[in-house]
Design a protein around this motif. Structure first.
Motif, PDB file in Angstrom:
ATOM      1  N   LEU A  48      18.422  -9.985 -16.881  1.00 29.19           N
ATOM      2  CA  LEU A  48      17.311 -10.648 -16.714  1.00 29.19           C
ATOM      3  C   LEU A  48      17.574 -12.146 -17.017  1.00 29.19           C
ATOM      4  N   TYR A  49      16.557 -12.717 -16.176  1.00 32.67           N
ATOM      5  CA  TYR A  49      16.687 -14.271 -16.187  1.00 32.67           C
ATOM      6  C   TYR A  49      15.231 -14.567 -16.995  1.00 32.67           C
ATOM      7  N   LEU A  50      15.189 -15.386 -18.041  1.00 32.64           N
ATOM      8  CA  LEU A  50      14.040 -16.035 -18.653  1.00 32.64           C
ATOM      9  C   LEU A  50      14.133 -17.478 -18.604  1.00 32.64           C
ATOM     10  N   LEU A  51      13.246 -17.987 -17.647  1.00 34.73           N
ATOM     11  CA  LEU A  51      13.199 -19.307 -17.005  1.00 34.73           C
ATOM     12  C   LEU A  51      11.978 -20.005 -17.676  1.00 34.73           C
ATOM     13  N   ASP A  52      12.137 -21.413 -18.145  1.00 37.23           N
ATOM     14  CA  ASP A  52      11.031 -22.109 -18.584  1.00 37.23           C
ATOM     15  C   ASP A  52      10.670 -22.902 -17.136  1.00 37.23           C
ATOM     16  N   ILE A  53       9.399 -23.322 -17.152  1.00 37.17           N
ATOM     17  CA  ILE A  53       9.104 -23.797 -15.644  1.00 37.17           C
ATOM     18  C   ILE A  53       9.252 -25.488 -15.782  1.00 37.17           C
ATOM     19  N   SER A  82       5.765 -20.709 -19.799  1.00 39.17           N
ATOM     20  CA  SER A  82       5.304 -22.295 -19.905  1.00 39.17           C
ATOM     21  C   SER A  82       4.064 -22.506 -20.706  1.00 39.17           C
ATOM     22  N   ALA A  83       3.948 -23.690 -21.283  1.00 41.40           N
ATOM     23  CA  ALA A  83       3.028 -24.289 -22.169  1.00 41.40           C
ATOM     24  C   ALA A  83       1.930 -24.731 -21.042  1.00 41.40           C
ATOM     25  N   HIS A  84       2.214 -24.860 -20.144  1.00 41.28           N
ATOM     26  CA  HIS A  84       1.661 -25.661 -18.980  1.00 41.28           C
ATOM     27  C   HIS A  84       1.049 -24.958 -17.794  1.00 41.28           C
ATOM     28  N   ALA A  85       1.734 -24.177 -17.358  1.00 43.90           N
ATOM     29  CA  ALA A  85       1.435 -23.264 -16.008  1.00 43.90           C
ATOM     30  C   ALA A  85       0.847 -22.283 -16.331  1.00 43.90           C
ATOM     31  N   LYS A  86      -0.008 -21.691 -15.440  1.00 47.74           N
ATOM     32  CA  LYS A  86      -1.035 -20.446 -15.621  1.00 47.74           C
ATOM     33  C   LYS A  86      -0.510 -19.597 -14.556  1.00 47.74           C
ATOM     34  N   THR A  87      -0.579 -18.343 -14.825  1.00 45.53           N
ATOM     35  CA  THR A  87      -0.353 -17.091 -13.932  1.00 45.53           C
ATOM     36  C   THR A  87      -0.891 -17.356 -12.459  1.00 45.53           C
ATOM     37  N   LEU A  88      -1.831 -17.659 -12.304  1.00 41.59           N
ATOM     38  CA  LEU A  88      -2.495 -17.853 -11.023  1.00 41.59           C
ATOM     39  C   LEU A  88      -1.863 -19.107 -10.231  1.00 41.59           C
ATOM     40  N   GLU A  89      -1.613 -20.195 -10.709  1.00 41.14           N
ATOM     41  CA  GLU A  89      -0.668 -21.298 -10.434  1.00 41.14           C
ATOM     42  C   GLU A  89       0.363 -20.880  -9.870  1.00 41.14           C
ATOM     43  N   LEU A  90       1.181 -19.866 -10.419  1.00 40.38           N
ATOM     44  CA  LEU A  90       2.437 -19.509  -9.956  1.00 40.38           C
ATOM     45  C   LEU A  90       2.494 -18.531  -8.924  1.00 40.38           C
ATOM     46  N   GLN A  91       1.380 -17.895  -8.550  1.00 41.83           N
ATOM     47  CA  GLN A  91       1.738 -16.557  -7.706  1.00 41.83           C
ATOM     48  C   GLN A  91       1.952 -17.093  -6.463  1.00 41.83           C
ATOM     49  N   ASP A  92       1.662 -17.933  -6.085  1.00 45.80           N
ATOM     50  CA  ASP A  92       2.291 -18.634  -4.529  1.00 45.80           C
ATOM     51  C   ASP A  92       3.363 -19.078  -4.550  1.00 45.80           C
ATOM     52  N   CYS A  93       3.848 -19.725  -5.713  1.00 45.12           N
ATOM     53  CA  CYS A  93       4.966 -20.541  -5.791  1.00 45.12           C
ATOM     54  C   CYS A  93       6.401 -19.907  -5.875  1.00 45.12           C
ATOM     55  N   CYS A  94       6.439 -18.697  -6.554  1.00 47.58           N
ATOM     56  CA  CYS A  94       7.688 -17.872  -6.602  1.00 47.58           C
ATOM     57  C   CYS A  94       7.370 -16.313  -6.804  1.00 47.58           C
ATOM     58  N   GLN A  95       8.571 -15.737  -6.791  1.00 48.80           N
ATOM     59  CA  GLN A  95       8.286 -14.369  -6.732  1.00 48.80           C
ATOM     60  C   GLN A  95       8.848 -13.868  -8.103  1.00 48.80           C
ATOM     61  N   TYR A  96       8.421 -14.421  -9.201  1.00 46.21           N
ATOM     62  CA  TYR A  96       8.693 -13.847 -10.521  1.00 46.21           C
ATOM     63  C   TYR A  96       8.091 -12.535 -10.829  1.00 46.21           C
ATOM     64  N   ASP A  97       8.797 -11.858 -11.808  1.00 45.31           N
ATOM     65  CA  ASP A  97       8.280 -10.746 -12.237  1.00 45.31           C
ATOM     66  C   ASP A  97       7.480 -10.459 -13.293  1.00 45.31           C
ATOM     67  N   GLU A  98       7.466 -11.373 -14.312  1.00 51.58           N
ATOM     68  CA  GLU A  98       6.344 -11.526 -15.234  1.00 51.58           C
ATOM     69  C   GLU A  98       6.590 -13.050 -15.592  1.00 51.58           C
ATOM     70  N   PHE A  99       5.136 -13.293 -16.245  1.00 49.77           N
ATOM     71  CA  PHE A  99       5.029 -14.770 -16.870  1.00 49.77           C
ATOM     72  C   PHE A  99       4.396 -14.383 -18.309  1.00 49.77           C
ATOM     73  N   ILE A 100       4.782 -15.208 -19.307  1.00 49.05           N
ATOM     74  CA  ILE A 100       4.360 -15.224 -20.284  1.00 49.05           C
ATOM     75  C   ILE A 100       3.978 -16.948 -20.765  1.00 49.05           C
TER      76      ILE A 100
END
Length: 120
Positions: A48-53, A82-100
């Motif tokens: 698993l990769y756990l990535l900050d934005i 991320s403390a700055h991004a929101k799930t909806l903002e990321l949906q079209d940016c990358c194919q992540y599996d989950e967001f916290i």
């Protein structure tokens, strides 16, 4: 033993995650920059990769895209945070599996990671 690669530039958050997941029985590899991540990334040995934005030398979104577009790592789950991004903002940016979102609840973080690794 399952392995998590943490890419987080804030020392306190990275160290907290390292301790938390070590206590949960995971092997941890961590990095504070994309440059360091690229030198250390061992692809197929990661579960698993756990990535900050937001990172000092680029974006975790670009790292996520690189991982998901690479045949060797495309099936490995990616958890973005991320403390700055929101799930909806990321949906079209990358194919992540989950967001916290940060700050995160430790129990939620453990449950999310466990769920993602359990799907493998």
């Amino acid at each position: 033993m399952k392995t998590i690669f943490i890419l987080e530039d804030e020392d306190s958050i990275r160290e907290l995650l390292e301790v938390l997941f070590n206590m949960e029985g995971y092997k941890i590899i961590s990095s504070s920059s994309i440059r360091e991540f690229n030198k250390m990334n061992i692809g197929s040995n990661i579960d698993l990769y756990l990535l900050d934005i937001r990172l000092p030398d680029g974006s975790g979104i670009a790292v996520c895209n690189d991982l998901k577009n690479n045949a060797e790592t495309s099936k490995i789950p990616v958890l973005m945070m991320s403390a700055h991004a929101k799930t909806l903002e990321l949906q079209d940016c990358c194919q992540y599996d989950e967001f916290i979102s940060k700050p995160f609840d430790l129990d939620t973080m453990v449950a999310t990671v466990s769920g993602l690794i359990g799907k493998m």
